[in-house]
Enzyme design. Structure first.
Site, PDB file in Angstrom:
ATOM      1  N   ASN A 147      40.651  47.109  38.389  1.00 39.94           N
ATOM      2  CA  ASN A 147      40.411  48.517  38.054  1.00 39.94           C
ATOM      3  C   ASN A 147      40.635  48.843  36.575  1.00 39.94           C
ATOM      4  O   ASN A 147      40.042  49.783  36.053  1.00 39.94           O
ATOM      5  CB  ASN A 147      41.232  49.445  38.953  1.00 39.94           C
ATOM      6  CG  ASN A 147      42.717  49.151  38.914  1.00 39.94           C
ATOM      7  OD1 ASN A 147      43.147  48.076  38.513  1.00 39.94           O
ATOM      8  ND2 ASN A 147      43.509  50.110  39.338  1.00 39.94           N
ATOM      9  N   LYS A 161      45.120  35.415  34.397  1.00 37.72           N
ATOM     10  CA  LYS A 161      43.985  35.292  35.314  1.00 37.72           C
ATOM     11  C   LYS A 161      43.455  36.671  35.658  1.00 37.72           C
ATOM     12  O   LYS A 161      44.124  37.440  36.345  1.00 37.72           O
ATOM     13  CB  LYS A 161      44.379  34.566  36.603  1.00 37.72           C
ATOM     14  CG  LYS A 161      43.172  34.230  37.488  1.00 37.72           C
ATOM     15  CD  LYS A 161      43.551  33.863  38.887  1.00 37.72           C
ATOM     16  CE  LYS A 161      43.782  35.084  39.754  1.00 37.72           C
ATOM     17  NZ  LYS A 161      42.536  35.874  39.984  1.00 37.72           N
ATOM     18  N   GLU A 205      53.303  45.140  40.368  1.00 33.48           N
ATOM     19  CA  GLU A 205      52.831  46.529  40.344  1.00 33.48           C
ATOM     20  C   GLU A 205      51.772  46.621  41.427  1.00 33.48           C
ATOM     21  O   GLU A 205      50.648  46.145  41.266  1.00 33.48           O
ATOM     22  CB  GLU A 205      52.275  46.870  38.963  1.00 33.48           C
ATOM     23  CG  GLU A 205      52.150  48.370  38.707  1.00 33.48           C
ATOM     24  CD  GLU A 205      50.831  48.928  39.212  1.00 33.48           C
ATOM     25  OE1 GLU A 205      50.818  49.452  40.352  1.00 33.48           O
ATOM     26  OE2 GLU A 205      49.839  48.846  38.483  1.00 33.48           O
ATOM     27  N   CYS A 245      45.875  52.814  41.441  1.00 37.21           N
ATOM     28  CA  CYS A 245      46.975  52.591  42.381  1.00 37.21           C
ATOM     29  C   CYS A 245      47.929  53.774  42.466  1.00 37.21           C
ATOM     30  O   CYS A 245      48.528  54.031  43.519  1.00 37.21           O
ATOM     31  CB  CYS A 245      47.739  51.333  41.992  1.00 37.21           C
ATOM     32  SG  CYS A 245      48.266  51.309  40.271  1.00 37.21           S
ATOM     33  N   GLU A 282      56.393  48.124  33.888  1.00 33.51           N
ATOM     34  CA  GLU A 282      55.526  47.838  32.757  1.00 33.51           C
ATOM     35  C   GLU A 282      55.637  49.007  31.799  1.00 33.51           C
ATOM     36  O   GLU A 282      55.846  50.153  32.214  1.00 33.51           O
ATOM     37  CB  GLU A 282      54.088  47.630  33.221  1.00 33.51           C
ATOM     38  CG  GLU A 282      53.974  46.393  34.108  1.00 33.51           C
ATOM     39  CD  GLU A 282      52.558  45.954  34.377  1.00 33.51           C
ATOM     40  OE1 GLU A 282      52.238  44.817  33.989  1.00 33.51           O
ATOM     41  OE2 GLU A 282      51.792  46.725  34.975  1.00 33.51           O
TER      42      GLU A 282
END
Length: 506
Positions: free
Chosen positions: A169, A192, A266, A300, A480
């Protein structure tokens, strides 16, 4: 290092006009094809449904090469001063700024979101790198004076090679949010991306290299679950940072536990947005739209359970439906578009099935929730739907209990503060929550009782890089952004210094 453009960026670039032929893996200073011929996976442009590129998944040999190269880069990078690291990171941020439009356009083609949002995502990535560049030279330990002239001190040291596993996203932004604190602390990273959006993370790898970072400091390996598993299990990977779904997060945590590796997770959310009777209705409506329809609802932290006080519910619904119906859907590369395409056909089908299920369970579709076919012929194969508002929702409905991850707002009514807090917290997840009220005391009282890691008062989905972001409960572990994230990408060493003789018991 000279950059290899993924596609020509020209005024008037349109959806469907780009086909990417260059390899999308990157380590040891260049783009790389998989070492063996493998079955290539088609990657589709969401806006058109056309094939954008072919993905070559990395196997065990590729991952091992990338991790070993990153380990060599770590040896050099970790010995540099914070100021030296900061200079390179600042240069990378400046390159991002100079290539803002190019990166944003590729993010749109890769992901399907509107160009307006993509530009803001690129800005967030740049600001994150700038922010952690500023912190790189502040990493310090503590001096503790002990009896007899002895003392102890602590050293904050990097972990080593960190694995970053991104979501589809926010492809470019997530790559920056994970790499910036890792690099500031002296680590290297093998990243990745999601196999659905593999393109722009490679651009970030090239930008770090162009800025003067050691070769393989930030590498990119492509692939799906198998490639991610290889990263998690690799003995030279010291930490795993993952953004994605709760089920995948559980698997990541389990794999990392085999090597007792720290993780940052997360994960998903089913966040509540509480709108009280005394709210500024205009701002509450704006907040609800921002809480549900950014990035086609594929966020999210979205506040998809919108609890509205029963006394203002009719006015709220009238206004929110009116504005939802006005959202401009179409070519995400056009400036006037406010909602682009969902990321894939299977995901679009899944979101639409949630709307169908909601209707079966008694919810009322007040607007939207249907496939959308743009008038532009080249977009007719894209993955579009009309943004949806569901009324008459109940707590036990599937649309209220499960994360939909699409442009679907579920509206519920409430009577009292105590009641709505209990209902808001009745979820296994706790990523975010919001409250709209003019009552300052109520705002802080409610936020204190909301079981969520990121809370908003009279706004929603604001994520400045200076502020920690992360969840409670099954929405994740760690944070984060913000200063605290330094602790998740470093480790503390304690050193005791004896200035006298050993006082032995033997």
């Amino acid at each position: 290092m000279s950059k290899t453009p993924l596609a020509p960026v020209v005024r008037g670039l349109s959806s469907g006009s780009v086909s990417i032929k260059v390899p999308l893996n990157f380590w040891a200073g260049k783009r790389r094809a998989s070492h063996e011929k493998c079955i290539k996976e088609n990657v589709y442009e969401p806006a058109t449904g056309k094939i954008l590129c072919h993905l070559e998944p990395c196997d065990a040999v590729d991952v091992d090469q990338a991790v070993k190269a990153a380990k060599l880069a770590f040896g050099h990078w970790s010995k540099m001063s914070g100021m030296e690291r900061a200079r390179i990171m600042i240069k990378a941020a400046h390159i991002i700024e100079s290539r803002r439009e190019e990166i944003a356009q590729m993010e749109v083609i890769d992901n399907g979101k509107s160009i307006t949002e993509a530009r803001l995502d690129v800005d967030s990535a740049r600001l994150c790198i700038e922010y952690y560049a500023g912190l790189a030279n502040t990493l310090a330990g503590q001096h503790v004076q002990l009896p007899g002239g002895s003392f102890a001190y602590t050293r904050r040291e990097p972990l080593g090679v960190c694995a970053g596993i991104g979501a589809w996203n926010y492809p470019f932004q997530i790559a920056a949010w994970k790499s910036a604190p890792a690099l500031a602390c002296g680590n290297s990273m093998v990243f990745k991306p999601s196999p659905l959006t593999p393109v722009t993370a490679v651009m970030l790898a090239e930008i770090y290299a162009e800025a003067g970072a050691p070769e393989s400091l930030f590498s990119v390996v492509q692939g799906g679950q198998e490639t991610g598993s290889l990263l998690c299990h690799h003995p030279d990977v010291a930490k795993v940072s993952f953004t994605g779904s709760v089920p995948t997060g559980r698997k990541i945590m389990e794999m990392a536990s085999k090597g007792v590796k720290p993780v940052t997770l997360e994960l998903g959310g089913k966040s509540p947005l509480l709108i009280f009777q005394d709210s500024d209705l205009e701002n509450a409506v704006r907040g609800a739209l921002m809480a549900n329809f950014l990035s086609q609802g594929q966020v999210c932290s979205n506040g998809t359970r919108v609890f509205v006080h029963e006394n203002i519910l009719p006015q709220f619904l009238e206004e929110v439906v009116k504005r939802t119906q006005r959202i401009e859907i179409g070519d995400p590369l056009l400036d006037n578009t406010r909602m682009g395409a969902l990321v894939s056909q299977p995901h679009l089908d899944k979101v639409l099935s949630f709307v169908d299920q909601a209707k079966k369970e008694g919810a009322t579709v007040l607007c939207g929730g249907e496939p959308f076919v743009p008038t532009d012929p080249k977009l007719r194969g894209g993955y579009y739907m009309t943004p949806c508002v569901l009324g008459e929702c109940k707590d036990e409905m599937t649309c209220v209990r499960e994360e939909i991850f699409g442009p679907v707002m579920s509206v519920l009514s409430f009577e009292t503060e105590e009641e709505v807090l209990q209902r808001a917290n009745d979820t296994t997840m706790g990523l975010a929550a919001g409250v709209f009220t003019r009552d300052v005391k109520r705002a802080h009282r409610v936020v204190e009782n909301l079981k969520a890691g990121s809370c908003f008062i009279n706004n929603y989905n604001i994520t400045p890089v200076e502020v920690p972001f992360g969840g409670f409960k099954m929405s994740g572990i760690g944070r984060e952004n913000g200063q605290v994230t330094i602790e998740y990408y470093s480790q503390l060493k304690t050193v005791f210094v004896e200035m006298g003789d050993v006082d032995s018991l033997f």
